[in-house]
Design an enzyme around this catalytic site. Structure first.
Site, PDB file in Angstrom:
ATOM      1  CG  ASP A  75      26.464  -6.038  14.607  1.00 45.57           C
ATOM      2  OD1 ASP A  75      27.622  -5.646  14.416  1.00 45.57           O
ATOM      3  OD2 ASP A  75      25.974  -7.018  14.071  1.00 45.57           O
ATOM      4  CD  GLU A  91      11.284  -0.997 -15.492  1.00 45.22           C
ATOM      5  OE1 GLU A  91      12.366  -0.495 -15.832  1.00 45.22           O
ATOM      6  OE2 GLU A  91      10.561  -0.527 -14.588  1.00 45.22           O
TER       7      GLU A  91
HETATM    8  C1  JCH Z   1       9.153  -1.073 -10.988  1.00 46.59           C
HETATM    9  O1  JCH Z   1      10.249  -0.280 -10.670  1.00 46.59           O
HETATM   10  C2  JCH Z   1      11.476  -0.831 -10.799  1.00 46.59           C
HETATM   11  C3  JCH Z   1      11.678  -2.187 -10.562  1.00 46.59           C
HETATM   12  C4  JCH Z   1      12.964  -2.729 -10.728  1.00 46.59           C
HETATM   13  C5  JCH Z   1      14.017  -1.918 -11.114  1.00 46.59           C
HETATM   14  C6  JCH Z   1      15.387  -2.456 -11.317  1.00 46.59           C
HETATM   15  N1  JCH Z   1      15.522  -3.773 -10.693  1.00 46.59           N
HETATM   16  C7  JCH Z   1      15.395  -4.943 -11.374  1.00 46.59           C
HETATM   17  C8  JCH Z   1      15.556  -5.979 -10.466  1.00 46.59           C
HETATM   18  C9  JCH Z   1      15.812  -5.416  -9.210  1.00 46.59           C
HETATM   19  C10 JCH Z   1      16.037  -5.953  -7.936  1.00 46.59           C
HETATM   20  C11 JCH Z   1      16.182  -5.096  -6.858  1.00 46.59           C
HETATM   21  C12 JCH Z   1      16.120  -3.703  -7.044  1.00 46.59           C
HETATM   22  C13 JCH Z   1      16.208  -2.800  -5.880  1.00 46.59           C
HETATM   23  C14 JCH Z   1      16.145  -3.165  -4.561  1.00 46.59           C
HETATM   24  C15 JCH Z   1      16.199  -1.972  -3.829  1.00 46.59           C
HETATM   25  N2  JCH Z   1      16.155  -1.810  -2.443  1.00 46.59           N
HETATM   26  N3  JCH Z   1      16.281  -0.969  -4.709  1.00 46.59           N
HETATM   27  N4  JCH Z   1      16.274  -1.464  -5.968  1.00 46.59           N
HETATM   28  C16 JCH Z   1      15.940  -3.154  -8.308  1.00 46.59           C
HETATM   29  C17 JCH Z   1      15.774  -4.021  -9.385  1.00 46.59           C
HETATM   30  C18 JCH Z   1      13.814  -0.566 -11.326  1.00 46.59           C
HETATM   31  C19 JCH Z   1      12.538  -0.030 -11.173  1.00 46.59           C
END
Ligand code: JCH
Length: 243
Positions: A173, A115
């Site tokens: 771009d 998370e």
């Molecule tokens: C609190 O909610 C959540 C928080 C993290 C996660 C999974 N997770 C863990 C590290 C990580 C780094 C980046 C991202 C990411 C970036 C974008 N644009 N979408 N998702 C997702 C990430 C799922 C849910």
């Protein structure tokens, strides 16, 4: 430019050594180092996560491991680093972000999983006057930061002098003038009964430039009216407005 990436899945970053980016590394335009976060664990299980305070689903990445990893990787090079933390809760990563970061000497990407990373890792880095950018690559949720790092590294490195064969590509771009790119065509002249627009074969460069600008305005108005609304006052000339 030096790029460091810290992750529990180093293999996820292998594509950075392929093709254009791989050539930029071989040409010495970019130094890339990928580090396994588990290097800085101290327990036999190499634990990098733990249950969230306050309850809730999933796990959170432990601050101790990340703090030691960041300290060690930062110390590998005396150049100041921009620390980049991909997160769904980040500021938007845009072409302007890529342009700004392409002037940096060093980028250090921290790939979270589960998370996310204990917030104190970012808080501790910032209170030590380190530059830390928490960024999102889009309004959708990934499983970890690695894919976001692949996206951001490609967007930044392609802007470095000497990386793209034709620098004009980066200057023209999509987004460089605030508009979406219009349609592109190549041979054959007719394909499955579909012909290339005559103007593009006319040799009249002024008419071609006008046609391309009109298609970019049309596409932007249709697909991204927000970009059109965000254009600076002087971005559109009378011919644009007439379109
Ligand atoms: C609190 O909610 C959540 C928080 C993290 C996660 C999974 N997770 C863990 C590290 C990580 C780094 C980046 C991202 C990411 C970036 C974008 N644009 N979408 N998702 C997702 C990430 C799922 C849910």
């Amino acid at each position: 430019m030096r790029i460091d990436v810290i992750t529990i899945f180093p293999g996820y970053l292998a594509p950075l050594r392929e093709a254009l980016l791989g050539r930029a590394i071989s040409a010495g335009l970019v130094d890339l180092a990928v580090h396994d976060l588990r290097t800085w664990t101290r327990d036999v299980h190499q634990a990098v996560d733990d249950a969230p305070y306050g309850g809730g689903p999933g796990m959170v990445m432990r601050p101790q491991v990340w703090g030691e990893a960041l300290d060690a990787v930062l110390a590998l090079d005396e150049r100041p680093a921009r620390i980049v933390v991909p997160t769904p809760a980040g500021r938007p990563f845009t072409q302007a972000t890529a342009q700004a970061w392409s002037g940096d000497e060093r980028l250090l990407f921290t790939c979270g999983r589960y998370e996310g990373i204990d917030q104190r890792v970012v808080d501790d880095a910032r209170r030590r006057d380190l530059t830390v950018d928490e960024v999102s690559i889009g309004d959708y949720v990934l499983v970890g930061g690695e894919v976001a790092v692949l996206v951001m590294v490609e967007a930044v490195v392609r802007l470095l002098p000497g990386v793209l064969g034709n620098p004009a590509s980066a200057e023209q771009d999509s987004f460089s003038d605030g508009l979406l790119e219009g349609p592109a065509f190549t041979r054959p002249e007719v394909w499955r009964g579909l012909a290339v627009p005559d103007v593009l074969r006319s040799g009249n460069h002024a008419k071609i430039a006008r046609w391309r600008r009109d298609r970019a305005l049309e596409r932007t108005a249709e697909r991204r009216p927000d970009l059109l609304a965000a254009l600076p006052e002087d971005a559109l000339d009378d011919a644009d407005r007439a379109f």
